[in-house]
Design a protein around this motif. Sequence first.
Motif, PDB file in Angstrom:
ATOM      1  N   HIS A  73       0.712  -1.315  -0.210  1.00  0.00           N
ATOM      2  CA  HIS A  73      -0.014   0.009  -0.101  1.00  0.00           C
ATOM      3  C   HIS A  73       0.576   1.196  -0.133  1.00  0.00           C
ATOM      4  O   HIS A  73       0.669   1.536  -1.002  1.00  0.00           O
ATOM      5  CB  HIS A  73      -1.257  -0.418   1.158  1.00  0.00           C
ATOM      6  N   VAL A  74       1.818   1.003   1.520  1.00  0.00           N
ATOM      7  CA  VAL A  74       2.826   2.512   1.341  1.00  0.00           C
ATOM      8  C   VAL A  74       3.249   2.745  -0.263  1.00  0.00           C
ATOM      9  O   VAL A  74       3.765   3.544  -1.311  1.00  0.00           O
ATOM     10  CB  VAL A  74       3.976   2.411   2.333  1.00  0.00           C
ATOM     11  N   ARG A  75       4.453   1.747  -0.955  1.00  0.00           N
ATOM     12  CA  ARG A  75       4.568   1.429  -2.246  1.00  0.00           C
ATOM     13  C   ARG A  75       3.791   1.940  -3.462  1.00  0.00           C
ATOM     14  O   ARG A  75       3.964   2.964  -4.156  1.00  0.00           O
ATOM     15  CB  ARG A  75       5.313   0.936  -2.592  1.00  0.00           C
ATOM     16  N   ASP A  76       2.408   1.650  -3.261  1.00  0.00           N
ATOM     17  CA  ASP A  76       1.939   1.849  -4.594  1.00  0.00           C
ATOM     18  C   ASP A  76       0.955   3.653  -4.418  1.00  0.00           C
ATOM     19  O   ASP A  76       1.590   4.289  -5.110  1.00  0.00           O
ATOM     20  CB  ASP A  76       0.807   1.211  -5.150  1.00  0.00           C
ATOM     21  N   ARG A  77       0.705   4.424  -3.201  1.00  0.00           N
ATOM     22  CA  ARG A  77       0.203   5.092  -2.743  1.00  0.00           C
ATOM     23  C   ARG A  77       1.744   6.449  -3.049  1.00  0.00           C
ATOM     24  O   ARG A  77       0.867   7.157  -3.229  1.00  0.00           O
ATOM     25  CB  ARG A  77      -0.222   5.813  -1.445  1.00  0.00           C
ATOM     26  N   LEU A  78       2.942   5.911  -2.243  1.00  0.00           N
ATOM     27  CA  LEU A  78       3.813   7.408  -2.431  1.00  0.00           C
ATOM     28  C   LEU A  78       4.526   6.951  -3.810  1.00  0.00           C
ATOM     29  O   LEU A  78       4.629   8.394  -4.565  1.00  0.00           O
ATOM     30  CB  LEU A  78       4.803   6.834  -1.350  1.00  0.00           C
ATOM     31  N   ARG A  79       3.912   6.310  -5.214  1.00  0.00           N
ATOM     32  CA  ARG A  79       4.353   6.206  -6.133  1.00  0.00           C
ATOM     33  C   ARG A  79       3.339   7.711  -6.734  1.00  0.00           C
ATOM     34  O   ARG A  79       3.678   8.174  -8.096  1.00  0.00           O
ATOM     35  CB  ARG A  79       4.105   5.377  -7.097  1.00  0.00           C
ATOM     36  N   GLU A  80       2.173   7.644  -6.159  1.00  0.00           N
ATOM     37  CA  GLU A  80       1.542   9.011  -7.254  1.00  0.00           C
ATOM     38  C   GLU A  80       1.664  10.298  -6.164  1.00  0.00           C
ATOM     39  O   GLU A  80       1.745  11.062  -7.150  1.00  0.00           O
ATOM     40  CB  GLU A  80      -0.150   8.668  -6.276  1.00  0.00           C
ATOM     41  N   TYR A  81       2.581  10.118  -4.776  1.00  0.00           N
ATOM     42  CA  TYR A  81       2.840  11.598  -4.410  1.00  0.00           C
ATOM     43  C   TYR A  81       4.321  12.332  -4.625  1.00  0.00           C
ATOM     44  O   TYR A  81       4.755  13.063  -5.617  1.00  0.00           O
ATOM     45  CB  TYR A  81       2.721  11.378  -2.974  1.00  0.00           C
ATOM     46  N   THR A  82       4.871  11.253  -5.520  1.00  0.00           N
ATOM     47  CA  THR A  82       6.280  11.811  -6.351  1.00  0.00           C
ATOM     48  C   THR A  82       6.227  11.636  -7.386  1.00  0.00           C
ATOM     49  O   THR A  82       5.384  11.682  -8.505  1.00  0.00           O
ATOM     50  CB  THR A  82       7.517  10.537  -5.741  1.00  0.00           C
ATOM     51  N   PRO A  83       6.275  13.160  -8.029  1.00  0.00           N
ATOM     52  CA  PRO A  83       6.958  13.484  -9.671  1.00  0.00           C
ATOM     53  C   PRO A  83       7.031  12.447 -10.129  1.00  0.00           C
ATOM     54  O   PRO A  83       7.744  12.259 -10.630  1.00  0.00           O
ATOM     55  CB  PRO A  83       7.621  14.643  -9.711  1.00  0.00           C
TER      56      PRO A  83
END
Length: 167
Positions: A157-167
């Motif tokens: 979950h963290v890996r997938d969601r943080l991909r959305e936050y990073t440019p």
Amino acid sequence: MSRSSSPRSGWLAYYDELVGVWSRRTGNRHDAEDAAHDAVERLLKADASVALKARGYLFQAAGHRLIDRWRRQDRAEHVPLDELNDADQLIVDDPDAPVRAARLADDLAKVLAELPPKCREAFVLNRIEGWTQAEVAVHMGLSKNMIERYVMRAIEHVRDRLREYTP
């Protein structure tokens, strides 16, 4: 003259051998005794089928206990940045690095807040606080397998969601 048999029976017959072997392997009698005591405690709590195979069980359990101890000792001790000497602090050429780090910490907190409470607690204790999965399982009153599932779910979950936050 024949060697007299040991008056000890059961797990006690293997105790000295266990401590001796692990003392030689680790070079530390104290650690070997701690591991042996933990292994004996588990053996005494185990069912009768395990007790019949006491020697093998004790050696395996003590070995696992020592490996856990070494892994914990190998972890770097957490020292807050403000407690480091000036010479030990990292020199950052990028003036935006602290801002990005703060943003990442905020994003991580938001992503973790999306997780179910038990899943979040297991992840934080295991991955952030550095507890073993067995320690987390005991603390939360759950099985080690359940903690493993919670941690893996949180990592994905963290890996997938943080991909959305990073440019």
